[in-house]
Design a protein around this motif. Structure first.
Motif, mmCIF file in Angstrom:
data_model
loop_
_atom_site.group_PDB
_atom_site.id
_atom_site.type_symbol
_atom_site.label_atom_id
_atom_site.label_comp_id
_atom_site.label_asym_id
_atom_site.label_seq_id
_atom_site.Cartn_x
_atom_site.Cartn_y
_atom_site.Cartn_z
ATOM 1 N N ASP A 42 10.276 24.858 -1.556
ATOM 2 C CA ASP A 42 11.565 24.263 -1.884
ATOM 3 C C ASP A 42 12.455 24.252 -0.645
ATOM 4 N N GLY A 43 13.724 23.884 -0.837
ATOM 5 C CA GLY A 43 14.616 23.709 0.299
ATOM 6 C C GLY A 43 14.996 24.988 1.012
ATOM 7 N N VAL A 44 14.784 26.134 0.371
ATOM 8 C CA VAL A 44 15.059 27.413 1.036
ATOM 9 C C VAL A 44 13.745 28.082 1.442
ATOM 10 N N GLU A 45 12.707 27.243 1.569
ATOM 11 C CA GLU A 45 11.403 27.651 2.099
ATOM 12 C C GLU A 45 10.715 28.712 1.248
ATOM 13 N N GLN A 46 10.837 28.556 -0.070
ATOM 14 C CA GLN A 46 10.157 29.459 -0.979
ATOM 15 C C GLN A 46 9.161 28.690 -1.842
ATOM 16 N N VAL A 47 8.032 29.342 -2.113
ATOM 17 C CA VAL A 47 7.010 28.807 -3.008
ATOM 18 C C VAL A 47 6.789 29.840 -4.100
ATOM 19 N N SER A 48 6.815 29.413 -5.350
ATOM 20 C CA SER A 48 6.535 30.366 -6.424
ATOM 21 C C SER A 48 5.026 30.495 -6.580
ATOM 22 N N PRO A 49 4.529 31.700 -6.812
ATOM 23 C CA PRO A 49 3.087 31.869 -7.017
ATOM 24 C C PRO A 49 2.598 31.085 -8.228
ATOM 25 N N ARG A 50 3.486 30.867 -9.207
ATOM 26 C CA ARG A 50 3.084 30.088 -10.376
ATOM 27 C C ARG A 50 2.740 28.656 -9.956
ATOM 28 N N SER A 51 3.575 28.054 -9.108
ATOM 29 C CA SER A 51 3.289 26.705 -8.614
ATOM 30 C C SER A 51 2.012 26.692 -7.777
ATOM 31 N N PHE A 52 1.833 27.706 -6.950
ATOM 32 C CA PHE A 52 0.671 27.799 -6.053
ATOM 33 C C PHE A 52 -0.626 27.869 -6.858
ATOM 34 N N ALA A 111 2.106 20.261 -9.873
ATOM 35 C CA ALA A 111 3.042 21.376 -9.711
ATOM 36 C C ALA A 111 4.469 20.867 -9.555
ATOM 37 N N SER A 112 4.631 19.718 -8.889
ATOM 38 C CA SER A 112 5.954 19.129 -8.721
ATOM 39 C C SER A 112 6.538 18.736 -10.074
ATOM 40 N N GLU A 113 5.725 18.113 -10.925
ATOM 41 C CA GLU A 113 6.203 17.732 -12.250
ATOM 42 C C GLU A 113 6.637 18.954 -13.052
ATOM 43 N N THR A 114 5.858 20.025 -12.957
ATOM 44 C CA THR A 114 6.194 21.250 -13.685
ATOM 45 C C THR A 114 7.488 21.853 -13.165
ATOM 46 N N ARG A 115 7.644 21.875 -11.838
ATOM 47 C CA ARG A 115 8.839 22.466 -11.243
ATOM 48 C C ARG A 115 10.100 21.694 -11.643
ATOM 49 N N VAL A 116 10.007 20.373 -11.657
ATOM 50 C CA VAL A 116 11.152 19.551 -12.047
ATOM 51 C C VAL A 116 11.486 19.773 -13.516
ATOM 52 N N ALA A 117 10.465 19.891 -14.361
ATOM 53 C CA ALA A 117 10.707 20.160 -15.782
ATOM 54 C C ALA A 117 11.418 21.498 -15.956
#
Length: 491
Positions: A328-338, A372-378
């Motif tokens: 994301d914009g603060v350079e974080q990735v959630s392990p769930r998305s990964f 993963a993008s679709e899930t994150r936006v939801a």
């Protein structure tokens, strides 16, 4: 010498080891799944009252792990936090319905409508955990909170007694709070309830030596609570954040593969070498190179996914491409998305590229990022509906985009009106309610401040030249373009 795993064997191991549901609410932690990234150490300090983290970063995982004596012991050993071995842990609030320990969402809605003071309510939860005899005789939380309000001296004496007994035994009472987004469907009321938790947490921190709260909370909810309880900022100095580095993410992947129960996992451990058995052989700790050295991790991931996102390096390296496009914009990735992206990459590879020379095809990885993008936006749309309203006007355009263009698009789509209309859905029924609704941005009529808030949330990113960018994890599903970027999923 260990026999190397074949392509199909790696696929079988990935399919078996990756969790079927990456939603923490449906996956109970266990000795095998407990992964201890170095960046989470501060979150487990007993004196870290506030633990901030977005969706899917491990709040519920650690909440449940701290409630389990065996998992606490593993965490205490791996993080070297001796004090975790001397805690008595209680539930203050969580997703599970535990009406004898704390009120559930339905009860909370009723209590709020009746005007019960949140501070008194959570004080009753605390005293219930301590076994206050008067509260045992009162089955309803309304009556428990009323008793606390009418008997402040007795409540304080109980706290003092429990604190002194804990000091004598060398232990700390740790009260855990999680799933705060489920406290109340109206955000302003949820903010009030969270403020009550933080107010009591601060009182215990300042007034006792052996009673501590640990509050797992989304950053936006913490900020909302600060508006109602300014002194909560005193908790910020010892607050912790659940963050994930790239090495942490790949460390989690390899830990997950090596801790599956089966022959393929055993062969994977033998191939990579250096794994240490723990908990009577029920858990295996990967070697430092596999859990924290990116060069070694890249070599191993290349065995699984190949080196490139295409025919050569110009398309990108698989190891860096995957997390970079989930960031994301603060350079974080959630392990769930990964993990979700890897699951989709595997299924796509098996469905479309079964003959590929590696276990994961690069087009499968692209599709994994899209999903993963679709899930994150939801998720962000559910947590903060106003974010979708602010980004949807950018659909069909390309980033980076000039700030002025963003403001023009917002004006054309009458964003301010849409934000006000969205906020009206949550206006309290009581016109005398002093608490402002916090479902929307703080300054909906100021485009510059609105952009700043979106940047702070990680939904937008401001480039050095002043133009606005969207990280791929949001850009793709919102239908915003970028030259040469990952395309949106075709419906």
């Amino acid at each position: 010498m260990s026999t190397p795993l074949g392509v199909e064997e790696y696929r079988d191991l990935l399919a078996a080891a990756l969790p079927e549901a990456t939603d923490a609410d449906t996956a109970e932690p266990n000795v095998r799944s407990l992964f201890t990234p170095d960046t989470h150490r501060a979150a487990l300090y007993v004196d870290s009252t506030v633990v901030r983290g977005g969706r899917g970063v491990g709040k519920t995982f650690w909440y449940r792990s701290l409630l389990d004596e065996t998992l606490r012991e593993v965490a205490a050993q791996e993080y070297g936090i001796e004090r975790l071995r001397r805690v008595r842990v209680s539930r203050g609030y969580g997703a599970a319905l535990e009406p004898d320990l704390y009120p559930g969402p339905g009860n909370l809605r009723q209590l709020v409508e009746e005007g019960v003071r949140p501070y008194d309510l959570w004080y009753a939860v605390l005293l219930t955990a301590f076994g206050q005899p008067e509260l045992r005789e009162l089955p309803e939380w309304r009556d428990k909170a009323t008793w606390v309000r009418n008997n402040p001296g007795a409540a304080e004496r109980t706290v003092q007694m429990v604190d002194r007994e804990a000091q004598g035994k060398g232990i700390t009472h740790l009260i855990l709070f999680d799933a705060l987004e489920h406290l109340h469907r109206v955000r302003s009321q949820a903010d009030r309830l969270v403020s009550g938790i933080l107010e009591l947490a601060l009182a215990m921190r300042l007034g006792t030596r052996s009673i501590r709260f640990k509050v797992f909370i989304r950053p936006d909810m913490y900020d909302g609570a600060l508006l109602h309880f300014p002194d909560a900022s005193k908790l910020t100095s010892n607050a912790a954040a659940l963050t994930w580095s790239r090495a942490n993410l790949y460390g989690l992947l390899f830990h997950t593969l090596g801790n599956h129960d089966g022959e393929l996992a055993a062969r994977f451990r033998a191939l990579t070498g250096g794994w240490q058995p723990e908990a009577d052989g029920r858990r295996f700790v990967p070697p430092a190179l596999l859990s924290g050295d990116e060069q070694s991790q890249q070599e191993q991931f290349t065995v699984i996914a190949g080196p490139y996102m295409g025919s050569n390096f110009r398309k990108g390296h698989t190891f860096t491409w995957l997390p970079n496009h989930l960031m994301d914009g603060v350079e974080q990735v959630s392990p769930r998305s990964f993990l979700s992206a890897l699951q989709k990459a595997l299924s796509e590879t098996r469905d479309q590229y079964a003959g590929h020379e590696f276990a994961l095809h690069h087009e499968g990885i692209r599709r994994g990022v899209q999903t993963a993008s679709e899930t994150r936006v939801a998720e962000v749309s559910e947590d903060m509906p106003w974010v979708r309203l602010a980004i949807e006007p950018l659909a069909g355009h390309q980033v980076p985009i000039e700030r002025e263009k963003v403001e023009v698009l917002w004006q054309e789509h009458r964003l301010v009106d849409a934000l006000h209309k969205e906020a009206e859905r949550y206006v309290p029924s009581d016109p005398n309610d002093d608490f402002l609704v916090r479902t929307g941005p703080r300054y909906p009529e100021d485009p510059a401040l609105l952009i700043e808030e979106l940047v702070g949330l990680g939904v937008m990113r401001q480039r050095r030249d002043g133009r606005i960018d969207l990280p791929d994890v949001y850009r793709i599903a919102f239908g915003v373009g970028r030259k040469g970027g990952v395309p949106r999923v075709a419906n």
